[in-house]
Write a protein that holds these residues in place. Structure first.
Motif, mmCIF file in Angstrom:
data_model
loop_
_atom_site.group_PDB
_atom_site.id
_atom_site.type_symbol
_atom_site.label_atom_id
_atom_site.label_comp_id
_atom_site.label_asym_id
_atom_site.label_seq_id
_atom_site.Cartn_x
_atom_site.Cartn_y
_atom_site.Cartn_z
ATOM 1 N N SER A 195 -2.160 -5.958 4.752
ATOM 2 C CA SER A 195 -2.222 -4.886 3.761
ATOM 3 C C SER A 195 -2.147 -3.520 4.456
ATOM 4 N N PHE A 196 -1.226 -2.701 4.025
ATOM 5 C CA PHE A 196 -1.103 -1.350 4.588
ATOM 6 C C PHE A 196 -2.330 -0.508 4.255
ATOM 7 N N ASP A 197 -2.902 -0.717 3.062
ATOM 8 C CA ASP A 197 -4.035 0.101 2.619
ATOM 9 C C ASP A 197 -5.295 -0.146 3.442
ATOM 10 N N LEU A 198 -5.341 -1.296 4.139
ATOM 11 C CA LEU A 198 -6.545 -1.601 4.922
ATOM 12 C C LEU A 198 -6.422 -1.172 6.376
ATOM 13 N N LYS A 199 -5.258 -0.620 6.768
ATOM 14 C CA LYS A 199 -5.073 -0.236 8.182
ATOM 15 C C LYS A 199 -6.064 0.842 8.616
ATOM 16 N N SER A 200 -6.410 1.730 7.698
ATOM 17 C CA SER A 200 -7.363 2.795 8.052
ATOM 18 C C SER A 200 -8.805 2.391 7.740
ATOM 19 N N GLY A 201 -9.009 1.124 7.403
ATOM 20 C CA GLY A 201 -10.363 0.649 7.133
ATOM 21 C C GLY A 201 -10.752 0.809 5.679
ATOM 22 N N ILE A 202 -11.961 0.365 5.358
ATOM 23 C CA ILE A 202 -12.480 0.465 3.989
ATOM 24 C C ILE A 202 -13.119 1.829 3.804
ATOM 25 N N PRO A 203 -12.744 2.581 2.762
ATOM 26 C CA PRO A 203 -13.354 3.906 2.540
ATOM 27 C C PRO A 203 -14.817 3.784 2.152
ATOM 28 N N LEU A 204 -15.625 4.702 2.654
ATOM 29 C CA LEU A 204 -17.075 4.627 2.433
ATOM 30 C C LEU A 204 -17.472 4.968 0.997
ATOM 31 N N LEU A 205 -16.833 5.995 0.409
ATOM 32 C CA LEU A 205 -17.268 6.479 -0.910
ATOM 33 C C LEU A 205 -17.190 5.406 -2.006
ATOM 34 N N PRO A 206 -16.045 4.701 -2.170
ATOM 35 C CA PRO A 206 -16.021 3.656 -3.207
ATOM 36 C C PRO A 206 -17.063 2.569 -2.969
ATOM 37 N N MET A 207 -17.320 2.279 -1.683
ATOM 38 C CA MET A 207 -18.344 1.277 -1.403
ATOM 39 C C MET A 207 -19.714 1.762 -1.857
ATOM 40 N N LEU A 208 -20.070 3.006 -1.528
ATOM 41 C CA LEU A 208 -21.392 3.531 -1.881
ATOM 42 C C LEU A 208 -21.592 3.565 -3.393
ATOM 43 N N ILE A 209 -20.602 4.119 -4.115
ATOM 44 C CA ILE A 209 -20.731 4.201 -5.576
ATOM 45 C C ILE A 209 -20.711 2.804 -6.187
ATOM 46 N N ARG A 404 -9.795 11.334 -2.840
ATOM 47 C CA ARG A 404 -8.539 11.118 -2.111
ATOM 48 C C ARG A 404 -7.345 10.958 -3.044
ATOM 49 N N SER A 405 -7.605 10.912 -4.363
ATOM 50 C CA SER A 405 -6.548 10.699 -5.365
ATOM 51 C C SER A 405 -5.752 9.440 -5.042
ATOM 52 N N ASP A 406 -6.443 8.392 -4.613
ATOM 53 C CA ASP A 406 -5.801 7.139 -4.234
ATOM 54 C C ASP A 406 -6.272 6.042 -5.199
ATOM 55 N N PRO A 407 -5.346 5.441 -5.973
ATOM 56 C CA PRO A 407 -5.760 4.392 -6.919
ATOM 57 C C PRO A 407 -6.440 3.198 -6.243
ATOM 58 N N VAL A 408 -6.130 2.987 -4.954
ATOM 59 C CA VAL A 408 -6.772 1.872 -4.234
ATOM 60 C C VAL A 408 -8.290 2.053 -4.200
ATOM 61 N N ASP A 409 -8.749 3.301 -4.166
ATOM 62 C CA ASP A 409 -10.191 3.549 -4.153
ATOM 63 C C ASP A 409 -10.853 3.038 -5.429
ATOM 64 N N LEU A 410 -10.130 3.128 -6.571
ATOM 65 C CA LEU A 410 -10.687 2.610 -7.825
ATOM 66 C C LEU A 410 -10.825 1.093 -7.766
ATOM 67 N N LEU A 411 -9.818 0.444 -7.145
ATOM 68 C CA LEU A 411 -9.896 -1.007 -6.977
ATOM 69 C C LEU A 411 -11.087 -1.375 -6.090
#
Length: 499
Positions: A195-209, A404-411
């Protein structure tokens, strides 16, 4: 250092800092006063606002929510015997009894004053101690830093719940999640599954919320609470003889809360219970505790608020969050480009002082806003919480997306939200997982540097050159076991009849 303190004091006194801090205090009290809503939820859904503010404005704004939320939880605890936060459970024992006796105003006044005194004293202690501790931490090399981070994770697993095995499993999961993405040492992709979206790792903000806010929402929906009968403030206000009688109790609880706050993983709930238990044991009339004793309110509130300042010591010096709320604060620091640790004191000393001074100023604002707002917050307990749920969900999704205006963060938000709900149902605490995720990159980097320094002979390296780090590693399992054993014995004692 004096120059940095002067600069920090001036930064903390900025009009925009004081204004946003006041707004944070009011928002924290408002959410804390809503039955079923918690400080953690308020921090999680309002966290994205801080990303669009200057660090010296955004961090104090979150600190205001933190402090206000802890006190706000005492309002429903005292008026309707429904703690707004876990830290207010001990407060409800005597607070609600005082309400039944027609002394609700006196109980709320005592909760406010004890909270301010406990919080202010612990903040001053933090300001006095944090730079000497930071200087000591600056002497650490990668082996010592790795050993301390490992010990912190073990302490967190030992203090997060009755089952340390579950906590260890969650920490391992958090560490694995932190490995997803690009290896910081070798630059190799790991666990991305193409997955290209996981190359930079998992974003912290969606995880926390996701793991903190959405399970809280689900919990409120499941309880389906009905609207409550209007509760009005009655009785006399607190007077000087009441406060003077409770001052020794407030002082004792402040010391307990301060000591508890330094240890990662314990938090306000443990401090409040220990402060309440100590006050009851020291009282000449322990039989009055649980029957409407003003000292019971003072003991619990002073102890749980005294935790707020010292939790910043491990957070700012080592980047180790003391509890789940400070884990969110750490996310705010990272998002603002401030990496907590020894370098923060060298590179951003004035900013650190500004944040610490802001904590003390927040307490003064806290006293004024709380005193004037108690009648308003007392009416919030009548609001049906299901009415507010759509707003909370909207803030959670909007806050996640705008960063980040990234729909992946919503997922990611939905995935971690579902995971958090399942984990809560299975009685797994998600805090160790978040701690493992946050501390994982630092641990991995320190471990890699340590192995490079050892040159292939780790045993000889620790035995001959890093005795201090070796001692910390050997003491870690012993400290973890003793903490787990003592806390479980204390919990059983507090929960026993008669306590």
């Amino acid at each position: 250092m004096i120059e940095q303190f002067t600069q920090g004091f001036a930064m903390a006194m900025r009009l925009d800092t004081v204004t946003m801090m006041s707004f944070g205090l009011f928002a924290g009290m408002l959410v804390g006063a809503l039955p079923g809503f918690t400080t953690l939820m308020a921090m999680a859904i309002l966290l994205p606002i801080s990303f669009f503010l200057d660090p010296i404005v955004g961090i104090p704004f979150l600190l205001g929510i933190y402090k206000g939320g802890i006190f706000g939880g005492s309002v429903p605890a005292i008026l309707i015997s429904m703690p707004g936060t876990g830290a207010s459970v001990a407060t409800s024992r005597d607070g609600y009894k005082l309400t039944q006796k027609g002394q609700s105003r006196k109980a709320l006044d005592m909760a406010l004053v004890a909270s301010v005194i406990g919080d202010t004293a612990s903040d001053i202690f933090t300001i006095a101690m944090i730079f000497p501790i930071a200087f000591l931490v600056m002497q650490f090399g990668p082996p010592e830093l790795f050993a301390v981070l490992l010990m912190s994770l073990v302490v967190i697993s030992a203090t997060s719940g009755a089952n340390p095995l579950k906590s260890l499993m969650m920490i391992m999961l958090g560490l694995w999640l932190s490995f997803i993405g690009t290896d910081p040492l070798g630059g190799v992709e790991r666990f991305t599954f193409g997955s290209f979206d996981l190359k930079s790792g998992i974003p912290l903000l969606p995880m926390l919320i996701g793991v903190f806010a959405l399970p809280e929402v689900a919990s409120v929906v499941i309880r389906n609470e009905k609207a409550r009968k209007l509760t009005s403030l009655v009785g006399e206000r607190m007077n000087w003889p009441d406060l003077r009688r409770c001052l020794p109790t407030i002082g004792r609880s402040t010391v307990i809360g301060t000591a508890v706050g330094i240890v990662p993983g314990l938090g306000q709930i443990v401090a409040a219970m220990m402060g309440y238990s100590a006050a009851k044991n020291a009282s000449k009339h322990p039989e009055t505790f649980g029957e409407g004793e003003l000292e019971g309110v003072a003991a619990a509130e002073a102890a749980n608020n005294a935790v707020n300042g010292p939790t910043m010591v491990p957070l700012l010096t080592l980047g180790i969050p003391g509890d789940n709320v400070t884990a969110i604060l750490l996310g705010a620091f990272v998002a603002q480009g401030l990496r907590p640790g020894p370098q923060l004191f060298e590179e951003q000393g004035a900013t650190v002082f500004a944040i610490l001074v802001a904590m003390v100023i927040a307490n003064l604002l806290f006293l004024v806003i709380g005193y004037l707002s108690i009648p308003f917050f007392s009416k919030l307990v009548t609001i049906k919480t299901s009415v507010l749920i759509p707003l909370v969900i909207m803030f959670a999704f909007a806050g996640t997306y705008v960063y980040r205006s990234d729909p992946v963060d919503l997922l990611m938000l939905v995935v971690f939200g579902i995971f958090g709900i399942i984990a809560r149902a299975a009685r797994f605490d998600v805090m160790p997982m978040v701690m493992g995720f946050i501390l994982g990159p630092s641990m991995e980097y320190a471990f890699g540097q340590t192995m490079a320094m050892a040159g292939g002979d780790a045993t000889g390296f620790f035995l001959t050159e890093r005795i201090g780090a070796l001692c910390i590693l050997l003491a870690t399992p012993v400290i973890g076991f003793l903490l787990w054993k003592r806390l479980n014995a204390k919990s059983a004692s507090i929960g026993a009849p008669g306590h």
